[in-house]
Scaffold this motif. Structure first.
Motif, PDB file in Angstrom:
ATOM      1  N   LYS A  93       0.853  -1.192   0.000  1.00 51.49           N
ATOM      2  CA  LYS A  93       0.000   0.000   0.000  1.00 51.49           C
ATOM      3  C   LYS A  93       0.885   1.237   0.000  1.00 51.49           C
ATOM      4  CE  LYS A  93      -3.335   2.275   3.102  1.00 51.49           C
ATOM      5  NZ  LYS A  93      -4.064   2.165   4.363  1.00 51.49           N
ATOM      6  N   VAL A  94       0.564   2.209  -0.817  1.00 48.17           N
ATOM      7  CA  VAL A  94       1.318   3.467  -0.803  1.00 48.17           C
ATOM      8  C   VAL A  94       0.351   4.649  -0.687  1.00 48.17           C
ATOM      9  CG1 VAL A  94       3.431   2.794  -1.997  1.00 48.17           C
ATOM     10  CG2 VAL A  94       1.434   3.431  -3.346  1.00 48.17           C
ATOM     11  N   VAL A  95       0.792   5.617   0.084  1.00 43.06           N
ATOM     12  CA  VAL A  95      -0.049   6.799   0.320  1.00 43.06           C
ATOM     13  C   VAL A  95       0.696   8.039  -0.176  1.00 43.06           C
ATOM     14  CG1 VAL A  95      -1.258   8.170   2.067  1.00 43.06           C
ATOM     15  CG2 VAL A  95      -1.070   5.689   2.342  1.00 43.06           C
ATOM     16  N   ASP A  96       0.020   8.799  -1.013  1.00 42.00           N
ATOM     17  CA  ASP A  96       0.544  10.069  -1.530  1.00 42.00           C
ATOM     18  C   ASP A  96       1.881   9.940  -2.250  1.00 42.00           C
ATOM     19  OD1 ASP A  96      -1.696  11.469  -0.788  1.00 42.00           O
ATOM     20  OD2 ASP A  96      -0.903  12.004   1.179  1.00 42.00           O
ATOM     21  N   VAL A  97       2.040   8.840  -2.970  1.00 42.90           N
ATOM     22  CA  VAL A  97       3.218   8.675  -3.833  1.00 42.90           C
ATOM     23  C   VAL A  97       2.761   8.725  -5.291  1.00 42.90           C
ATOM     24  CG1 VAL A  97       5.079   7.114  -4.544  1.00 42.90           C
ATOM     25  CG2 VAL A  97       4.469   7.311  -2.121  1.00 42.90           C
ATOM     26  N   THR A 107     -10.715  11.728  -6.177  1.00 42.21           N
ATOM     27  CA  THR A 107      -9.482  12.450  -5.827  1.00 42.21           C
ATOM     28  C   THR A 107      -9.203  13.594  -6.804  1.00 42.21           C
ATOM     29  OG1 THR A 107      -8.164  10.864  -7.082  1.00 42.21           O
ATOM     30  CG2 THR A 107      -8.363  10.470  -4.722  1.00 42.21           C
ATOM     31  N   SER A 108      -9.840  13.569  -7.969  1.00 40.18           N
ATOM     32  CA  SER A 108      -9.604  14.631  -8.952  1.00 40.18           C
ATOM     33  C   SER A 108     -10.307  15.934  -8.560  1.00 40.18           C
ATOM     34  CB  SER A 108     -10.064  14.194 -10.353  1.00 40.18           C
ATOM     35  OG  SER A 108     -11.481  14.095 -10.387  1.00 40.18           O
ATOM     36  N   VAL A 109     -11.297  15.845  -7.667  1.00 39.58           N
ATOM     37  CA  VAL A 109     -12.022  17.064  -7.261  1.00 39.58           C
ATOM     38  C   VAL A 109     -11.892  17.388  -5.778  1.00 39.58           C
ATOM     39  CG1 VAL A 109     -13.733  17.035  -9.113  1.00 39.58           C
ATOM     40  CG2 VAL A 109     -14.169  15.725  -7.033  1.00 39.58           C
ATOM     41  N   GLU A 110     -11.346  16.443  -5.013  1.00 41.12           N
ATOM     42  CA  GLU A 110     -11.209  16.685  -3.563  1.00 41.12           C
ATOM     43  C   GLU A 110      -9.724  16.543  -3.211  1.00 41.12           C
ATOM     44  OE1 GLU A 110     -13.903  16.113  -0.764  1.00 41.12           O
ATOM     45  OE2 GLU A 110     -15.582  16.475  -2.120  1.00 41.12           O
ATOM     46  N   PRO A 111      -8.963  17.631  -3.313  1.00 43.12           N
ATOM     47  CA  PRO A 111      -7.514  17.521  -3.145  1.00 43.12           C
ATOM     48  C   PRO A 111      -7.056  17.110  -1.750  1.00 43.12           C
ATOM     49  CG  PRO A 111      -8.215  19.819  -3.416  1.00 43.12           C
ATOM     50  CD  PRO A 111      -9.410  18.973  -3.663  1.00 43.12           C
ATOM     51  N   ALA A 112      -7.921  17.226  -0.744  1.00 37.31           N
ATOM     52  CA  ALA A 112      -7.498  16.878   0.620  1.00 37.31           C
ATOM     53  C   ALA A 112      -7.490  15.366   0.861  1.00 37.31           C
ATOM     54  CB  ALA A 112      -8.426  17.551   1.628  1.00 37.31           C
ATOM     55  N   ILE A 113      -8.064  14.615  -0.043  1.00 37.09           N
ATOM     56  CA  ILE A 113      -8.132  13.165   0.148  1.00 37.09           C
ATOM     57  C   ILE A 113      -6.757  12.557  -0.132  1.00 37.09           C
ATOM     58  CG2 ILE A 113      -9.164  11.027  -0.724  1.00 37.09           C
ATOM     59  CD1 ILE A 113     -11.565  12.699  -1.605  1.00 37.09           C
ATOM     60  N   PRO A 114      -6.240  11.695   0.774  1.00 35.71           N
ATOM     61  CA  PRO A 114      -4.947  11.060   0.483  1.00 35.71           C
ATOM     62  C   PRO A 114      -5.051  10.127  -0.726  1.00 35.71           C
ATOM     63  CG  PRO A 114      -5.934  10.113   2.463  1.00 35.71           C
ATOM     64  CD  PRO A 114      -6.793  11.280   2.075  1.00 35.71           C
ATOM     65  N   GLN A 115      -4.024  10.119  -1.542  1.00 33.15           N
ATOM     66  CA  GLN A 115      -4.001   9.238  -2.713  1.00 33.15           C
ATOM     67  C   GLN A 115      -3.486   7.878  -2.254  1.00 33.15           C
ATOM     68  OE1 GLN A 115      -4.353   9.934  -6.240  1.00 33.15           O
ATOM     69  NE2 GLN A 115      -4.809  12.108  -6.122  1.00 33.15           N
ATOM     70  N   ILE A 116      -4.369   6.893  -2.223  1.00 30.67           N
ATOM     71  CA  ILE A 116      -4.010   5.571  -1.696  1.00 30.67           C
ATOM     72  C   ILE A 116      -4.070   4.535  -2.823  1.00 30.67           C
ATOM     73  CG2 ILE A 116      -4.558   3.793   0.013  1.00 30.67           C
ATOM     74  CD1 ILE A 116      -5.971   6.006   1.651  1.00 30.67           C
TER      75      ILE A 116
ATOM     76  N   LYS B  83     -21.346  25.378  -2.279  1.00 28.76           N
ATOM     77  CA  LYS B  83     -20.489  26.400  -1.659  1.00 28.76           C
ATOM     78  C   LYS B  83     -19.042  25.924  -1.585  1.00 28.76           C
ATOM     79  CE  LYS B  83     -24.334  27.535   1.412  1.00 28.76           C
ATOM     80  NZ  LYS B  83     -24.806  27.252   2.765  1.00 28.76           N
ATOM     81  N   GLY B  84     -18.789  24.728  -2.081  1.00 32.93           N
ATOM     82  CA  GLY B  84     -17.423  24.210  -2.095  1.00 32.93           C
ATOM     83  C   GLY B  84     -17.097  23.297  -0.926  1.00 32.93           C
ATOM     84  N   GLU B  85     -18.114  22.848  -0.183  1.00 36.81           N
ATOM     85  CA  GLU B  85     -17.832  21.962   0.950  1.00 36.81           C
ATOM     86  C   GLU B  85     -17.386  20.585   0.458  1.00 36.81           C
ATOM     87  OE1 GLU B  85     -19.786  21.243   5.269  1.00 36.81           O
ATOM     88  OE2 GLU B  85     -21.044  20.543   3.636  1.00 36.81           O
ATOM     89  N   SER B  86     -16.429  19.983   1.162  1.00 33.65           N
ATOM     90  CA  SER B  86     -15.934  18.656   0.777  1.00 33.65           C
ATOM     91  C   SER B  86     -16.942  17.588   1.195  1.00 33.65           C
ATOM     92  CB  SER B  86     -14.593  18.381   1.451  1.00 33.65           C
ATOM     93  OG  SER B  86     -14.774  18.240   2.844  1.00 33.65           O
ATOM     94  N   ILE B  87     -16.825  16.418   0.560  1.00 33.21           N
ATOM     95  CA  ILE B  87     -17.682  15.285   0.934  1.00 33.21           C
ATOM     96  C   ILE B  87     -17.433  14.927   2.393  1.00 33.21           C
ATOM     97  CG2 ILE B  87     -18.127  12.835   0.496  1.00 33.21           C
ATOM     98  CD1 ILE B  87     -17.219  13.326  -2.396  1.00 33.21           C
ATOM     99  N   ALA B  88     -16.156  14.942   2.790  1.00 35.12           N
ATOM    100  CA  ALA B  88     -15.802  14.562   4.160  1.00 35.12           C
ATOM    101  C   ALA B  88     -16.519  15.455   5.167  1.00 35.12           C
ATOM    102  CB  ALA B  88     -14.287  14.652   4.347  1.00 35.12           C
ATOM    103  N   LYS B 107     -18.703  11.236  -8.750  1.00 42.11           N
ATOM    104  CA  LYS B 107     -17.288  10.852  -8.777  1.00 42.11           C
ATOM    105  C   LYS B 107     -17.063   9.456  -8.202  1.00 42.11           C
ATOM    106  CE  LYS B 107     -15.481  14.414 -10.758  1.00 42.11           C
ATOM    107  NZ  LYS B 107     -14.824  14.291 -12.073  1.00 42.11           N
ATOM    108  N   GLU B 108     -16.173   8.718  -8.842  1.00 40.50           N
ATOM    109  CA  GLU B 108     -15.911   7.339  -8.442  1.00 40.50           C
ATOM    110  C   GLU B 108     -15.111   7.318  -7.133  1.00 40.50           C
ATOM    111  OE1 GLU B 108     -14.124   5.469 -11.858  1.00 40.50           O
ATOM    112  OE2 GLU B 108     -15.778   6.093 -13.134  1.00 40.50           O
ATOM    113  N   GLY B 109     -15.569   6.542  -6.172  1.00 42.59           N
ATOM    114  CA  GLY B 109     -14.892   6.464  -4.876  1.00 42.59           C
ATOM    115  C   GLY B 109     -15.467   7.422  -3.847  1.00 42.59           C
ATOM    116  N   SER B 110     -16.458   8.218  -4.237  1.00 47.02           N
ATOM    117  CA  SER B 110     -17.024   9.206  -3.313  1.00 47.02           C
ATOM    118  C   SER B 110     -17.681   8.544  -2.098  1.00 47.02           C
ATOM    119  CB  SER B 110     -18.044  10.077  -4.050  1.00 47.02           C
ATOM    120  OG  SER B 110     -18.922   9.250  -4.780  1.00 47.02           O
ATOM    121  N   ALA B 111     -18.325   7.405  -2.313  1.00 46.33           N
ATOM    122  CA  ALA B 111     -19.003   6.741  -1.188  1.00 46.33           C
ATOM    123  C   ALA B 111     -17.983   6.222  -0.177  1.00 46.33           C
ATOM    124  CB  ALA B 111     -19.866   5.594  -1.698  1.00 46.33           C
TER     125      ALA B 111
END
Lengths: 138, 307
Positions: A93-97, A107-116, B83-88, B107-111
């Motif tokens: 498993k790699v995170v943020d590599v 992950t393309s729209v939520e930059p705070a999510i770690p890339q796993i 408003k730009g809120e994250s899913i988390a 988006k794929e993986g959102s759930a």
């Protein structure tokens, strides 16, 4: 071309030509470190290779290095001598590599999510995105 | 025990857990009034970032029939995502209000992201073209009820196999049963993604073949699973128009199908199944809709630990 030997530190050898700069970016280099990046050196193993030499390195991410080029070799140098050779195993498993290239991945729209990513096949060096299942070859 | 679990992808539950869920679904179907107060005092949050009628209504009806209540939104503009809120962050807040949540997001993986942040059971109601596990529960229950088994079946999937998340989820789920043969019928551009082929190959004694002609394989099938070519998954309108009428099932084609084959479809349909097929006893897509509500009732009860 001649580059001085190092007294204490690490030498990452046999890096596939062209990957040295990318690997260096994952090495936690600080402003005072002495670093040599040798690109396109002649090699018996590959036709060309990159080499990285870092004096007095503290810690670095072996997992990231393994994912980027698991055929590279890492030599730990102390007092001018090789004291340890590290074989690079592909991490499960790699995170943020790695970054997911699927434009539909969350992950393309939520930059705070770690890339796993998870290792799918050591033979083909394929990793699967935890979120969207996209398979990538680093 | 499914209490407290999430359902993000079809393999989150073991085949034994699925079997228990189907037994409960059948019990609810037999005597729905016996379950009408099972979730009294519980709240289901329905977070639909993407339009949906069937899945959302199915979940909401399921919760209401169990005596629970429902909060939620439909459409990205109706939520703080605008408003730009994250899913988390959205899910952390929802977890403070509701007892269980269902999320649909383009988006794929959102759930999966939602489930890591909510602190309450999260159900994937469809994440882009990726997975749609409650449709899979619906499909498996329908197959089990109509064919009497979930093993040793020849299943044809037809249409958009690239973006069809219901197809990906059902293939993944069926791959765990023995003797499944997948016949994948699609135009070249809409073949299943690589990860789906890997799912099949990892499966128990499963086989697959990929073809472009529906008529050649129709006489061999136990199940024909039709799908819609989805306009919303295309970046390019021209590609959509070129491919949308690739496969249309009509009365004439049904003459070639075995007498005990069943036709399934996750709905909504556009024109890929002619309405004349609806009266054919082999057409089971509206039966699926009803099964879907009952299996979602069983799912909500199980995740909340209700008996």
């Amino acid at each position: 071309m001649e580059v001085n030997s190092i007294e204490n530190g690490i030498v990452i050898d046999h890096i596939r030509a062209g990957l040295g700069r990318k690997i260096l970016s994952y090495m936690n280099i600080e402003s005072g470190d002495t670093v040599a990046l040798i690109m396109n050196a002649t090699s018996k193993k590959h036709a060309r290779k990159d080499i990285i030499k870092i004096e007095n390195i503290r810690e670095f991410d072996l997992a990231a290095l393994a994912v980027l080029d698991h055929t590279a070799t890492v030599n730990v140098i102390k007092q001018g001598k090789i004291v340890e050779k590290i074989n690079l195993d592909l991490p499960e498993k790699v995170v943020d590599v790695l970054r997911c290239k699927n434009p539909r991945c969350v992950t393309s729209v939520e930059p705070a999510i770690p890339q796993i990513f998870h290792l799918v096949s050591p033979e083909t060096v394929e990793y699967r995105c935890e979120y969207c299942d996209e398979i990538i070859k680093p | 025990m499914l209490k407290g679990k999430n359902l993000i992808e079809p393999l989150d539950f073991t085949t034994e857990e699925l079997e228990k869920l189907f037994v409960l679904s059948n019990k609810i179907m037999d005597k729905p009034l016996d379950f009408s107060e099972c979730c009294k005092g519980d709240i289901l949050a329905t977070l639909f970032y993407e339009p949906s009628t069937r899945t959302r209504f199915s979940f909401e009806t399921a919760m209401l029939r169990l005596g629970g209540q429902v909060i939620g939104f439909s459409g990205e503009n109706a939520s703080s995502a605008a408003k730009g809120e994250s899913i988390a962050d959205t899910l952390k807040a929802i977890g403070c209000y509701a007892d269980i949540a269902v999320i649909r997001h383009p988006k794929e993986g959102s759930a999966l992201v939602a489930s890591k942040n909510a602190g309450i059971p999260v159900i994937n109601g469809g994440d882009g073209g990726h997975q749609h596990p409650t449709q899979t529960l619906t499909d498996l229950l329908t197959i089990k009820r109509e064919k009497g088994r979930l093993a040793n079946l020849r299943v044809g999937f037809c249409g958009d196999l690239l973006f069809g998340r219901t197809v990906h989820s059902l293939i993944r789920a069926l791959s765990r049963y023995e003797g499944i043969e997948f016949i994948l019928i699609s135009p070249e551009e809409l073949k299943v993604p690589e990860f789906v082929r890997n799912d099949i190959l990892r499966g128990k004694d499963c086989k697959y073949c990929e073809v472009t002609d529906m008529l050649d394989v129709l006489p061999q099938l136990d199940i024909l699973y039709m799908t819609r070519v989805q306009r919303e998954r295309f970046f390019n309108e021209e590609d959509y128009i070129r491919l949308k009428d690739s496969y249309i099932l009509d009365e004439e084609k049904m003459l070639l199908a075995p007498k005990d084959m069943i036709v399934m479809h996750p709905l909504p349909r556009v024109n890929e199944i002619s309405v004349e097929v609806d009266t054919d006893p082999r057409a089971k897509y509206f039966v699926q809709v009803k099964n879907g509500m009952y299996v979602r009732m069983a799912l909500i009860m199980s995740l909340l630990g209700k008996k």
